[in-house]
Design an enzyme around this catalytic site. Sequence first.
Site, PDB file in Angstrom:
ATOM      1  N   ASP A 103      -0.964 -10.257  -4.252  1.00 49.47           N
ATOM      2  CA  ASP A 103      -1.910 -10.059  -3.146  1.00 49.47           C
ATOM      3  C   ASP A 103      -2.920 -11.189  -3.023  1.00 49.47           C
ATOM      4  O   ASP A 103      -3.731 -11.188  -2.104  1.00 49.47           O
ATOM      5  CB  ASP A 103      -2.659  -8.727  -3.307  1.00 49.47           C
ATOM      6  CG  ASP A 103      -1.732  -7.554  -3.045  1.00 49.47           C
ATOM      7  OD1 ASP A 103      -2.108  -6.421  -3.371  1.00 49.47           O
ATOM      8  OD2 ASP A 103      -0.618  -7.783  -2.544  1.00 49.47           O
ATOM      9  N   CYS A 162       8.558  -3.951   6.289  1.00 52.35           N
ATOM     10  CA  CYS A 162       7.359  -4.528   6.904  1.00 52.35           C
ATOM     11  C   CYS A 162       7.512  -6.040   6.774  1.00 52.35           C
ATOM     12  O   CYS A 162       8.508  -6.536   6.278  1.00 52.35           O
ATOM     13  CB  CYS A 162       6.113  -4.022   6.192  1.00 52.35           C
ATOM     14  SG  CYS A 162       5.891  -4.770   4.603  1.00 52.35           S
ATOM     15  N   LYS A 210      -9.215  -0.596  -1.631  1.00 46.46           N
ATOM     16  CA  LYS A 210      -8.296   0.091  -0.703  1.00 46.46           C
ATOM     17  C   LYS A 210      -7.136   0.692  -1.501  1.00 46.46           C
ATOM     18  O   LYS A 210      -6.783   1.852  -1.315  1.00 46.46           O
ATOM     19  CB  LYS A 210      -7.743  -0.907   0.307  1.00 46.46           C
ATOM     20  CG  LYS A 210      -6.530  -0.414   1.094  1.00 46.46           C
ATOM     21  CD  LYS A 210      -6.013  -1.404   2.104  1.00 46.46           C
ATOM     22  CE  LYS A 210      -5.028  -2.385   1.538  1.00 46.46           C
ATOM     23  NZ  LYS A 210      -3.657  -1.904   1.328  1.00 46.46           N
ATOM     24  N   ASN A 211      -6.581  -0.080  -2.430  1.00 53.42           N
ATOM     25  CA  ASN A 211      -5.349   0.346  -3.110  1.00 53.42           C
ATOM     26  C   ASN A 211      -5.587   1.346  -4.225  1.00 53.42           C
ATOM     27  O   ASN A 211      -4.635   1.907  -4.771  1.00 53.42           O
ATOM     28  CB  ASN A 211      -4.585  -0.878  -3.615  1.00 53.42           C
ATOM     29  CG  ASN A 211      -3.992  -1.656  -2.455  1.00 53.42           C
ATOM     30  OD1 ASN A 211      -4.010  -1.184  -1.311  1.00 53.42           O
ATOM     31  ND2 ASN A 211      -3.510  -2.851  -2.725  1.00 53.42           N
ATOM     32  N   ARG A 250      10.776  -3.317   1.227  1.00 53.85           N
ATOM     33  CA  ARG A 250       9.879  -2.298   0.647  1.00 53.85           C
ATOM     34  C   ARG A 250      10.633  -0.963   0.468  1.00 53.85           C
ATOM     35  O   ARG A 250      10.301   0.052   1.049  1.00 53.85           O
ATOM     36  CB  ARG A 250       8.655  -2.100   1.535  1.00 53.85           C
ATOM     37  CG  ARG A 250       7.944  -3.372   1.963  1.00 53.85           C
ATOM     38  CD  ARG A 250       7.085  -4.019   0.900  1.00 53.85           C
ATOM     39  NE  ARG A 250       6.007  -3.238   0.383  1.00 53.85           N
ATOM     40  CZ  ARG A 250       4.760  -3.218   0.879  1.00 53.85           C
ATOM     41  NH1 ARG A 250       4.490  -3.869   1.962  1.00 53.85           N
ATOM     42  NH2 ARG A 250       3.823  -2.502   0.295  1.00 53.85           N
ATOM     43  N   ARG A 297      -7.239  -3.884   8.387  1.00 49.78           N
ATOM     44  CA  ARG A 297      -6.561  -2.920   7.516  1.00 49.78           C
ATOM     45  C   ARG A 297      -7.054  -3.055   6.076  1.00 49.78           C
ATOM     46  O   ARG A 297      -7.031  -2.101   5.324  1.00 49.78           O
ATOM     47  CB  ARG A 297      -5.040  -3.158   7.527  1.00 49.78           C
ATOM     48  CG  ARG A 297      -4.348  -2.750   8.808  1.00 49.78           C
ATOM     49  CD  ARG A 297      -2.848  -2.762   8.632  1.00 49.78           C
ATOM     50  NE  ARG A 297      -2.443  -1.912   7.503  1.00 49.78           N
ATOM     51  CZ  ARG A 297      -1.260  -1.972   6.927  1.00 49.78           C
ATOM     52  NH1 ARG A 297      -0.359  -2.839   7.354  1.00 49.78           N
ATOM     53  NH2 ARG A 297      -0.946  -1.172   5.929  1.00 49.78           N
TER      54      ARG A 297
END
Length: 418
Positions: A306, A116, A22-23, A121, A398
Amino acid sequence: MQKVIIEGPVTLKGEVNISGSKNASLPIMISTALSKGSCLISNVPNLRDTRFLVSILQDLGCKVDFQKNIFAVHNSSIKKKSADYEYVRQMRASIVLLGPVIARYPKFKIALPGGCSIGTRGIDLHLEALKLMGVKISIRGGYVIAERKNKQLNAINHKFPKISVGATQNILMAATLANGKTVLKNCAIEPEVIDLINFLNSCGAKISIKNRIITILGVTELELQNHEVIPDRVEAGSYILAVMATKGKVILKDFEPTHLEFPLNIYQSMGLKIKKVSNRSYELSCRNLKTIKKINTREYPGYPTDLQAQIIATLLKTGIKSRVTENIFENRFIHIPELRRFGADLKLKDKTVEIQKVSELYGAEVMATDIRASFSLIIAAMMAKGTTTIDRIYHLDRGYEDFDLKLKKCGVNIKRKK
Ligand code: EPZ
């Protein structure tokens, strides 16, 4: 709100196909806005975030579409010069649109992403560097209004005050079309940054990297080329920690262990066994899980933030005053109260959580709060006795493609419920 129901305890046994990262996908998809032309980006995971980014790019006027894990760019010309709050607030990563778009167009407006659940952030590192590149930045009504003062962005010699994945990606993309040689120091060097650099160089950019220094020679234009996105190392690490937590045995297909070297060494010291089966397929197993004294999250190649929530869950029944310290985000422990609902013994002080093992965990009703925290709840649910209901699983959707199907294939009794 969608939920999942998981019956525990369970031992993971089977095969998991690791999806594309995803990243890596998000910045690469965004970087196609740097140039005209068309291309196919493959191995893009079908996630809420990637589908969402497609809708942002379409809203901006790009002719793109996304099916069967292929992101197709037909024409990346941007007509609308503003990325609206309704989009940006739901996916902070969209802020890296600013660099490539302002490199190509003289004006662009993008909503401030807002905070968030894992922290404020900020985007100061992005904006400071863009100002040095000759972009006039004003903040009005919750929007960043960017205007390029010259025909091209200035090349800069800049040291980021703090290592930032997004700021590194945003500025290196902008610099590909800048006027001259840009040198960026104290850069993030995650595999997702390297994959972006490899894609841009295949399109004619001139980017080199040495340690944390990235050098970019500006070119007048790029020519889009096809690209296959690297596998998702965070998804892989999450499933590996689930194998360890449930003392299971799983074949991971399309897994790239070199992207997880540091964590894998830690997991092997805790009892994980890794066996190469074929190219990019590995058997992961764990018969008896040992504790670990200390984990510090760091920028790559250190232990990934993560995978912080997930290793805490894995340690719930083996930790002996195990301490996990979060050094990247200022508030990435919202999963702690949720994990306590399973009966976990967790003490939180400042940026460190201390885990003391418990003999049993019990299924509970819990709530997902961010992408990676929600996978820690899945791990706890698979260790716990009884039924767990996880609410707000859009967080999982997500970041984890088909997580329920992948877990079902490994013997987990998991059901989605409206
Ligand atoms: C990327 O976020 C990832 N997201 C995150 O993954 C990951 O946790 C993070 O990098 C760290 O590895 C994507 O790639 C889409 P940062 P990013 O800029 O770029 C502070 C996931 O679950 N900071 O490296 O936003 C920031 O607040 C997500 O997939 C500033 O202060 O992270 C944080 O404390 C979660 N000012 C630290 O730096 C800035 O201008 C690192 O953030 C920018 C960042």
